[in-house]
Design a protein around this motif. Sequence first.
Motif, PDB file in Angstrom:
ATOM      1  N   SER A  74       0.906   3.978  -3.005  1.00  0.00           N
ATOM      2  CA  SER A  74       0.624   5.389  -2.751  1.00  0.00           C
ATOM      3  C   SER A  74       1.744   6.273  -3.278  1.00  0.00           C
ATOM      4  CB  SER A  74       0.433   5.618  -1.248  1.00  0.00           C
ATOM      5  OG  SER A  74       1.619   5.304  -0.535  1.00  0.00           O
TER       6      SER A  74
ATOM      7  N   LEU B 233       1.266   9.050  -6.192  1.00  0.00           N
ATOM      8  CA  LEU B 233       1.643  10.437  -5.932  1.00  0.00           C
ATOM      9  C   LEU B 233       2.626  10.945  -6.980  1.00  0.00           C
ATOM     10  CD1 LEU B 233       1.679  12.959  -4.111  1.00  0.00           C
ATOM     11  CD2 LEU B 233       3.500  11.861  -2.786  1.00  0.00           C
TER      12      LEU B 233
ATOM     13  N   LYS C  15       0.827  -1.201   0.000  1.00  0.00           N
ATOM     14  CA  LYS C  15       0.000   0.000   0.000  1.00  0.00           C
ATOM     15  C   LYS C  15       0.865   1.256   0.000  1.00  0.00           C
ATOM     16  CE  LYS C  15      -2.666  -0.978   3.525  1.00  0.00           C
ATOM     17  NZ  LYS C  15      -3.771  -0.853   4.525  1.00  0.00           N
ATOM     18  N   SER C  16       1.973   1.224   0.742  1.00  0.00           N
ATOM     19  CA  SER C  16       2.888   2.360   0.735  1.00  0.00           C
ATOM     20  C   SER C  16       3.512   2.569  -0.640  1.00  0.00           C
ATOM     21  CB  SER C  16       3.985   2.144   1.779  1.00  0.00           C
ATOM     22  OG  SER C  16       4.946   3.169   1.731  1.00  0.00           O
TER      23      SER C  16
END
Length: 264
Positions: A66, A70, A62-63
């Motif tokens: 993201s 971004l 998930k990191s």
Amino acid sequence: MKTYGFAVSARFVWTVLAFVFLLAPIAVLIFASFDDASFFRFPPNTYSLRWYEAALESREYKSALSVSLLVAILAGFIAVLFGAMAAFALVRYRPAGGRIVEAILMTPLVLPLIVWAIALLQIYSRLGMSGTLPALVLAHAVITMPFSVRIMVSTFADLDPLLEQAAATLGASPGRVVRRITLPLAMPGLVSSAAFSVLISFNDVIVSSLIAGARWITFPVRLYAQLRSQGIDPITLAIGSAIVAFILVAALIGEFMFKWSRRL
């Protein structure tokens, strides 16, 4: 007549075989992601959403996702903004040396990405920007800019400049002409340019692996490291399948709504 019919049939069969060859790995990936086993196998014996649920609970993935989103959004915004301005100037004003400028803007498509990555790495090390988010975003903006410029050059070339001139003649200011005439007419090209820039940035491995620091690891880099160290992870299959499905849907929508293939 028979020769013509045979040629058409052979072309159809060849096209079908080409599509099967290109899409077969994607089909294997998607079907394998629904397997309940803890290792990769095809065909699946039992179907389950186990690994999709595990992907939603994984902090590492998930990191990484993201960070990729971004970086892709920021880089896509920069690429579309400056690419559209450069394309507008090249098409509308036709400056001296415009061909040279356009060729320079297209150079990231010609040179290998590893060359760009090493060059940017040297520059960032001198500026003290290595391993930072701005460095990664600017690097992705560089490699996505050519696609934005190419799409927007084609878009502005298809727009009738008389519409802008008519608005200016009726008293509209240059800013109002851009807001009310140019941007609405160029919106399909802007959407296509943004979509291509975001997808290309999101899928980059080479530049990200050299530019990104330990804090800004993107999903493709995380996936590549996982494959090298531990092999195929069922969670990566699930996430990869979801990404592939999203890209395919976005490509189909873009082709039917904005005719992406005609803008490249």
